[in-house]
Design a protein around this motif. Structure first.
Motif, PDB file in Angstrom:
ATOM      1  N   UNK A 504       0.849  -1.180   0.000  1.00  0.00           N
ATOM      2  CA  UNK A 504       0.000   0.000   0.000  1.00  0.00           C
ATOM      3  C   UNK A 504       0.895   1.243   0.000  1.00  0.00           C
ATOM      4  N   UNK A 505       0.471   2.248  -0.744  1.00  0.00           N
ATOM      5  CA  UNK A 505       1.217   3.498  -0.871  1.00  0.00           C
ATOM      6  C   UNK A 505       0.335   4.647  -0.367  1.00  0.00           C
ATOM      7  N   UNK A 506       0.811   5.469   0.577  1.00  0.00           N
ATOM      8  CA  UNK A 506      -0.007   6.598   1.032  1.00  0.00           C
ATOM      9  C   UNK A 506      -0.105   7.665  -0.047  1.00  0.00           C
ATOM     10  N   UNK A 507      -1.137   8.477   0.042  1.00  0.00           N
ATOM     11  CA  UNK A 507      -1.220   9.640  -0.813  1.00  0.00           C
ATOM     12  C   UNK A 507      -0.218  10.696  -0.350  1.00  0.00           C
ATOM     13  N   UNK A 508       0.144  11.620  -1.227  1.00  0.00           N
ATOM     14  CA  UNK A 508       1.066  12.679  -0.808  1.00  0.00           C
ATOM     15  C   UNK A 508       0.454  13.517   0.322  1.00  0.00           C
ATOM     16  N   UNK A 509       1.315  14.137   1.117  1.00  0.00           N
ATOM     17  CA  UNK A 509       0.845  15.039   2.151  1.00  0.00           C
ATOM     18  C   UNK A 509       0.066  16.190   1.508  1.00  0.00           C
ATOM     19  N   UNK A 510      -1.046  16.540   2.111  1.00  0.00           N
ATOM     20  CA  UNK A 510      -1.821  17.670   1.605  1.00  0.00           C
ATOM     21  C   UNK A 510      -1.028  18.955   1.828  1.00  0.00           C
ATOM     22  N   UNK A 511      -1.060  19.815   0.816  1.00  0.00           N
ATOM     23  CA  UNK A 511      -0.335  21.086   0.951  1.00  0.00           C
ATOM     24  C   UNK A 511      -1.105  22.030   1.869  1.00  0.00           C
TER      25      UNK A 511
END
Length: 511
Positions: A504-511
């Motif tokens: 599983x890969x997390x989504x990028x950090x929200x800006x």
């Protein structure tokens, strides 16, 4: 299959190509943060599958998902690869839904005449399926799509598959010994060595009581490696429904466009006959063919699907309806199209385009939500939460890193949160005629390709489950169903069917 941006030599516009991908695995649990805006619930860091679900039904129950395996290499001993299309119907008349699935068998586009067309026969237990091979090898060369339809009018459902290398193939339901006996078959000579049939649909277009087939031929399995010349979108009729008689097959060309990508049969104008929605990837345009056939003849009027997005400037939307669904989203009595816009630089947006009152007017684009940084491809419309309006389930493809020097559809450890990965998510319709949406992500795997979704309550518990394929993820390729779970308290958003899986890969950090 894959989607990537490129400059098209024919029109000097960015074209969208079909992109292959794969996979998934669970890791340490990190809970989702608060939503960063009203559109996206889970665009945050952390593993989506182990986050606590926030999606709810109108009566306050929490919605999560459990994955179930139907057919794959570990279950059946058959090396399934490149799993793409699937269709469902009760083939043997026992009251249970059966699944026809197609598997390209490609880890790369090597032109090898390999593939599998499989049937999973259903039973009273949704976790027990009888899996058989209908065709393999050259007969099923890069099998891409299938349709179930009674061609010969004997009351039994037959099967037609579209193969990218490079024909249509018809299978006649034997009626008895359907699971173990032979299905007589024919590769019509008018479809042999024709290039690359990518989709196939069935409908009685001319009203003679015999179904026809409609199929686009994109020319080659990977048109990026060849000169993109105009190819056919054609209707194939079978005189007398004699599907096993090669002489009974004839072709009626709807149009020729460079890189046709769809030919979906749908009564778009709601006048009682079936029309065709289609597109050209190379020309970055969509169109529909209004059925005006009479007296057993085929006659269609082509209408462009011109798209406008009020209040915006800059890059125009690119909608090629490769995967699409229809619904009356704004309750105006006309069918709208739910699909995706490939023009965005980061990821792809889920959108719906509003059908105008007249074919001469432009269709209005409404954005459902972003899929950045992933490639949205699989899409289907259904009322997931039971609140009376249409939601949208989506599947993403892993990205271009598979095609780098170090990348592989069979290899993990190359992706990061910014990399296109195989995502599962659904968009919750918040009402207001399809103008307000919340995205609920529940899995994002390093290798994953989720091409098609069929809603069906297989466990008879009153909520919709989904059937899908997972492709281009090596040993994890195959056929799955996603069980919708409803609980009084929040639980883990997604439970994989695999003990060991691609990460599983997390989504990028929200800006």
């Amino acid at each position: 299959m894959k989607f990537v941006k490129r400059i098209n030599p024919l029109c000097s516009l960015s074209a969208v190509l079909l992109l292959a991908a794969c996979g998934a695995e669970q890791q340490a649990s990190i809970e989702l943060t608060e939503p960063v805006d009203t559109e996206v619930v889970s665009a945050v860091s952390g593993l989506l599958n182990e986050a606590m679900t926030q999606a709810q039904t109108p009566d306050g129950l929490y919605i999560s998902w459990r994955e179930h395996r139907i057919d794959d290499q570990q279950l059946s001993g058959v090396e399934l690869r490149g799993s793409d299309g699937l269709v469902m119907a009760d083939l043997d008349g026992d009251g249970y839904q059966d699944i026809v699935s197609v598997h390209e068998s490609d880890d790369t586009y090597d032109g090898a005449e390999e593939g599998h067309i499989r049937i999973a026969f259903g039973t009273a237990d949704p976790d027990q399926w009888i899996n058989v091979t209908l065709a393999e090898g050259a007969e099923a060369a890069a099998a891409e799509d299938a349709v179930i339809v009674d061609i010969n009018g004997d009351g039994l459902l037959d099967i037609v598959a579209a193969c990218e290398l490079s024909h249509l193939i018809y299978f006649e339901n034997p009626g008895s010994d359907i699971r173990s006996g032979n299905w007589d078959r024919l590769i019509p000579s008018i479809t042999e060595d024709r290039g690359s049939f990518i989709r196939v649909f069935a409908a009685d277009f001319n009203g003679d009581g015999i179904p026809e087939l409609v199929s686009p031929n994109k020319g080659s399995q990977d048109p990026t490696q060849a000169v993109v010349e105009p190819k056919e979108i054609s209707i194939f009729s079978i005189a007398g429904g004699e599907g096993l008689n090669d002489g009974a097959w004839s072709e009626h060309v709807l149009t020729r466009v460079p890189w046709p990508i769809n030919s979906q049969a749908v009564d778009l104008d709601l006048d009682g006959d079936m029309d065709v929605v289609a597109a050209s990837v190379a020309e970055e345009r969509s169109m529909w063919f209004e059925n005006v056939s009479q007296n057993g003849e085929f006659e269609f009027i082509e209408h462009p699907i011109l798209i406008t997005e009020p209040g915006t400037t800059g890059e125009a939307p690119i909608v090629n309806v490769f995967n699409m669904d229809t619904t009356d989203m704004n309750n105006d009595g006309r069918l709208d199209i739910v699909t995706f816009d490939t023009a965005r630089l980061l990821g792809i947006d889920a959108v719906w385009i509003e059908q105008p009152a007249s074919p001469q007017e432009p269709w209005i684009l409404h954005r459902i939500g972003s899929y950045a940084p992933d490639q949205l491809v699989g899409i289907a419309v259904s009322d997931i939460d039971g609140d009376g309006d249409d939601d949208v389930i989506t599947g993403g493809y892993s990205g271009e890193w598979f095609y780098s020097e170090s990348g592989s559809r069979l290899q993990d450890g190359l992706a990061d949160p910014e990399t296109e990965s195989g995502r599962l998510a659904w968009f919750e319709n918040q009402g207001n005629n399809g103008e307000n949406w919340i995205r609920h992500d529940f899995s994002r795997r390093e290798r994953g390709m989720f091409d098609k979704f069929i809603p069906y309550d297989i466990d008879n518990d009153g909520d919709l489950d989904f059937f899908t394929t997972r492709g281009n993820s090596g040993e994890y390729d195959g056929v799955l169903w996603l069980e919708q779970l409803r609980t009084e308290e929040p639980v883990q958003a997604f439970i994989s069917a695999f003990e060991v899986d691609s990460p599983e890969i997390p989504l990028p950090l929200a800006e």
